[in-house]
Design a protein around this motif. Structure first.
Motif, mmCIF file in Angstrom:
data_model
loop_
_atom_site.group_PDB
_atom_site.id
_atom_site.type_symbol
_atom_site.label_atom_id
_atom_site.label_comp_id
_atom_site.label_asym_id
_atom_site.label_seq_id
_atom_site.Cartn_x
_atom_site.Cartn_y
_atom_site.Cartn_z
ATOM 1 N N UNK A 176 -111.814 -26.226 5.728
ATOM 2 C CA UNK A 176 -110.654 -26.718 6.478
ATOM 3 C C UNK A 176 -109.737 -25.583 6.928
ATOM 4 N N UNK A 177 -109.406 -24.669 6.009
ATOM 5 C CA UNK A 177 -108.505 -23.567 6.353
ATOM 6 C C UNK A 177 -109.248 -22.449 7.060
ATOM 7 N N UNK A 178 -110.426 -22.087 6.583
ATOM 8 C CA UNK A 178 -111.149 -20.958 7.168
ATOM 9 C C UNK A 178 -111.402 -21.153 8.653
ATOM 10 N N UNK A 179 -111.621 -22.404 9.073
ATOM 11 C CA UNK A 179 -111.873 -22.670 10.487
ATOM 12 C C UNK A 179 -110.696 -22.268 11.367
ATOM 13 N N UNK A 180 -109.513 -22.139 10.790
ATOM 14 C CA UNK A 180 -108.338 -21.756 11.566
ATOM 15 C C UNK A 180 -108.367 -20.279 11.948
ATOM 16 N N UNK A 181 -109.082 -19.455 11.169
ATOM 17 C CA UNK A 181 -109.204 -18.039 11.536
ATOM 18 C C UNK A 181 -110.647 -17.615 11.763
ATOM 19 N N UNK A 233 -109.520 -23.485 -5.547
ATOM 20 C CA UNK A 233 -109.368 -22.062 -5.870
ATOM 21 C C UNK A 233 -109.291 -21.198 -4.609
ATOM 22 N N UNK A 234 -108.512 -21.666 -3.642
ATOM 23 C CA UNK A 234 -108.306 -20.931 -2.403
ATOM 24 C C UNK A 234 -106.970 -20.201 -2.483
ATOM 25 N N UNK A 235 -106.928 -18.907 -2.174
ATOM 26 C CA UNK A 235 -105.734 -18.092 -2.416
ATOM 27 C C UNK A 235 -104.541 -18.494 -1.563
ATOM 28 N N UNK A 236 -103.372 -18.490 -2.192
ATOM 29 C CA UNK A 236 -102.138 -18.829 -1.499
ATOM 30 C C UNK A 236 -101.868 -17.868 -0.347
ATOM 31 N N UNK A 237 -102.185 -16.591 -0.559
ATOM 32 C CA UNK A 237 -101.884 -15.581 0.452
ATOM 33 C C UNK A 237 -102.705 -15.800 1.720
ATOM 34 N N UNK A 238 -103.912 -16.346 1.587
ATOM 35 C CA UNK A 238 -104.736 -16.617 2.761
ATOM 36 C C UNK A 238 -104.071 -17.658 3.650
ATOM 37 N N UNK A 255 -102.845 -18.755 8.388
ATOM 38 C CA UNK A 255 -102.656 -20.074 8.981
ATOM 39 C C UNK A 255 -101.355 -20.125 9.764
ATOM 40 N N UNK A 256 -101.449 -20.477 11.038
ATOM 41 C CA UNK A 256 -100.272 -20.765 11.860
ATOM 42 C C UNK A 256 -100.137 -22.284 11.895
ATOM 43 N N UNK A 257 -99.101 -22.799 11.275
ATOM 44 C CA UNK A 257 -98.933 -24.252 11.137
ATOM 45 C C UNK A 257 -98.362 -24.829 12.440
ATOM 46 N N UNK A 258 -99.239 -25.238 13.340
ATOM 47 C CA UNK A 258 -98.788 -25.783 14.620
ATOM 48 C C UNK A 258 -99.332 -27.189 14.866
ATOM 49 N N UNK A 259 -99.524 -27.944 13.791
ATOM 50 C CA UNK A 259 -99.980 -29.327 13.901
ATOM 51 C C UNK A 259 -99.367 -30.156 12.781
ATOM 52 N N UNK A 260 -99.398 -31.454 12.972
ATOM 53 C CA UNK A 260 -99.075 -32.410 11.911
ATOM 54 C C UNK A 260 -100.110 -33.526 11.870
ATOM 55 N N UNK A 261 -100.412 -34.126 13.020
ATOM 56 C CA UNK A 261 -101.353 -35.238 13.048
ATOM 57 C C UNK A 261 -102.795 -34.733 12.969
ATOM 58 N N UNK A 262 -103.700 -35.650 12.661
ATOM 59 C CA UNK A 262 -105.121 -35.297 12.599
ATOM 60 C C UNK A 262 -105.618 -34.874 13.972
ATOM 61 N N UNK A 263 -105.182 -35.558 14.999
ATOM 62 C CA UNK A 263 -105.590 -35.226 16.361
ATOM 63 C C UNK A 263 -105.155 -33.812 16.725
ATOM 64 N N UNK A 303 -107.861 -13.409 4.918
ATOM 65 C CA UNK A 303 -106.505 -13.024 5.330
ATOM 66 C C UNK A 303 -105.616 -12.686 4.136
ATOM 67 N N UNK A 304 -104.742 -11.699 4.338
ATOM 68 C CA UNK A 304 -103.891 -11.248 3.246
ATOM 69 C C UNK A 304 -104.587 -10.265 2.343
ATOM 70 N N UNK A 305 -105.577 -9.533 2.901
ATOM 71 C CA UNK A 305 -106.344 -8.550 2.120
ATOM 72 C C UNK A 305 -107.058 -9.193 0.944
#
Length: 565
Positions: A64-69, A113-118, A123-131, A513-515
């Protein structure tokens, strides 16, 4: 002229039928012809001596998160995986109101177990809805994504803080049903929920506060769309797992939907439990229900260091509390304090058989390099101390950055795991790709399937193994026009060498991301991966800049024909 022609390959088409020799021609994103092809292609690939199969489908990931970068979901794509299902275990990144972003990141950190720093730096938070989230990940997508929406985040969206405190009212349930419909309309392939997971405060995740009426209400919406329900049951208890299995069976029968639960592991101490679960699976399928257990191919290996919390210690509350809530300085102080250390050593005694077999895999100081590759037991003998003390001492000396490997902890009986994998009602999955990045490498499960169970043990034919991770998965999840090499189908294709396909050695890389760092495995024996008719990766050139990945919403399909009556 065709856009691409694959010549001279050994076609394993995903149907389970015997392999055959043929050429395959592609026009646009679809398979135009299979057979003897005299026409030229704008591009041609010689697949002499190699297998040509449909792209593999991984039904349990957390990309879910990795797809953002990283729209390639590296390195999954290089292993022949052309479609992934993220959003499992009640967790997806949407729908999500801004005020709950920190909460959800905490849950991903605790559970997956996904790092907070990543999250902070990647992640650029530019969404709220699923769409909006779907629109976001479509950018640069090179792999197909069939996303689940998480039960926990739908609860947070509708109920706010109350989602973590109580059951929902009828009005809230009705509103959640509406949110689920919006997600399904936007491209969600189904819903995921969990009965075991804990948040960053070690409290139940929101989905665990739901009652049966709420789950039924969601299932009724899934029934409108013919979409799937995925759950994480109380897998540590056979009776509770069977109870959840029965609940899923009733939901499947009542609403006409497929359901799946994961994980199902077979270990030396739970063989009878797994046999009981599988007998009940057979009984429920005989009634007409669809309750697919997910089984992974690889043995359980867990790496850890004390710089980050590890789920290996979740059953040792003293240890885990320090790892989860302590700062690095506090952890080191606890290890150095004689009274605290005595308590930790006493608590660790339940795993005394484990500690000597741990292997030291990575250190930072030159002084301890000589121990890398040795077991903790061997190091303890060299130092004249105990394995548990060596683990603590090395961690102090390395400022918590000593990495240990607990190898072959379970799911390693070739006979029993092999029998499970080829069972007609077992769904191969549970890779957890994208998650647990410092605990184990979740990449190469498909290569391991072919290398170990097909080539080395001859426990499965190559045709049946391909079918398990292509057409069967597509049918279970309702993914149309994929999973088969057939005229008119989307051209998601893997070309691989059946004699060498495997997973590489686990290696430590710094590409988060985040070394941040993670463990990955390179693909072995995979030659070419095609997504939507375009070459996405080759062993020679690596990843292609052309991106043809799609969001794959589900369609109603009857998977009962996959298994004998």
């Amino acid at each position: 002229m065709y856009d691409l022609v694959i010549r001279n390959g050994r076609v394993v088409d995903g149907s389970g039928m015997p392999a055959y020799n043929a050429d395959i021609a592609l026009s646009g994103n679809r398979i135009a012809k299979i057979g003897r092809i005299s026409e030229k292609g704008r591009k041609e690939i010689d697949a002499e001596g190699k297998v040509v199969s449909p792209g593999f489908i991984d039904p349990h990931t957390h990309f879910d998160a990795q797809l953002l970068w990283d729209g390639y979901a590296k390195p999954a794509l290089s292993h022949g995986v052309t479609t992934i299902v993220p959003g499992n275990c009640s967790l997806s990144l949407a729908p999500l109101r801004a005020e709950f972003r920190t909460k959800l990141v905490g849950m991903f950190n605790q559970i997956e177990e996904m790092p907070l720093k990543a999250f902070k730096e990647g992640v650029v938070w530019d969404w709220e809805t699923f769409s909006e989230y779907i629109t976001r990940i479509r950018k640069g997508l090179a792999i197909n994504v069939a996303p689940l929406v998480g039960h926990s985040v739908i609860r947070l969206w509708v109920m706010g803080e109350a989602a973590m405190e109580r059951t929902a009212t009828p009005e809230e349930i009705a509103e959640m049903q509406g949110v689920l419909r919006e997600c399904l309309d936007a491209g969600a392939i189904g819903l995921s929920t969990s009965y075991v997971d804990m948040d960053e405060k070690l409290q139940p995740v929101p989905s665990r506060y739901a009652d049966a009426a709420e789950v039924e209400a969601f299932a009724s919406v899934l029934g409108e769309y013919g979409r799937i329900l995925q759950i994480v049951p109380e897998f540590y208890d056979a009776d509770l797992t069977i109870a959840r299995l029965d609940q899923l069976a009733e939901i499947s029968l009542k609403y006409g939907i497929p359901t799946t639960f994961s994980p199902l592991f077979v270990n030396a101490d739970n063989v009878d439990a797994v046999d009981r679960v599988m007998r009940r699976v057979d009984e429920q399928f005989a009634r007409g229900a669809r309750v697919w257990p997910q089984v992974q191919t690889r043995p359980i290996d867990i790496s850890f260091c004390f710089a980050v919390p590890s789920l290996l210690f979740i059953r040792l509350p003293g240890w885990y509390r320090i790892m989860r809530f302590g700062t690095p300085d506090q952890i080191v102080a606890a290890f150095k304090d004689p009274a605290t250390r005595e308590k930790l050593v006493a608590e660790s005694a339940v795993y005394n058989a484990l500690w000597p077999n741990l292997r030291l895999r990575l250190v930072q100081t030159e002084a301890n390099q000589k121990y890398v590759g040795m077991t903790v037991g061997e190091i303890a003998a060299a130092r004249g101390t105990t394995p548990i003390d060596v683990m603590i001492d090395l961690s102090i000396e390395e400022h918590l950055d000593a990495h240990f490997l607990a190898a072959d902890m379970g799911h390693n009986s070739d006979e029993r795991v092999g029998a499970l994998l080829k069972h007609p009602r077992v769904h191969i999955g549970a890779s957890d790709g994208g998650a647990h990045i410092l605990s184990f490498s979740t990449y190469g499960d498909t290569g391991f399937l072919f290398a170990h169970y097909v080539r080395e043990l001859n426990a499965m034919s190559i045709e049946s193994a391909v079918k398990k991770i292509t057409s069967e998965t597509a049918a279970i999840w309702g993914i149309p026009d994929r999973g088969l090499l057939q005229q008119g189908y989307i051209a998601d294709i893997v070309i691989f060498d059946p004699q060498t396909i495997n997973r590489g050695e686990e290696k430590y890389v710094q590409d988060v991301p985040g070394d941040g760092s993670r463990y990955i495995r390179d693909a072995m024996g995979v030659d070419t991966v095609i997504v939507g008719g375009g070459v996405a990766w080759t062993a020679v050139a690596g990843y292609n800049a052309e991106t043809r990945g799609e969001i794959l919403p589900g369609q109603v399909q009857d998977t009962r024909t996959l298994v004998p009556a």
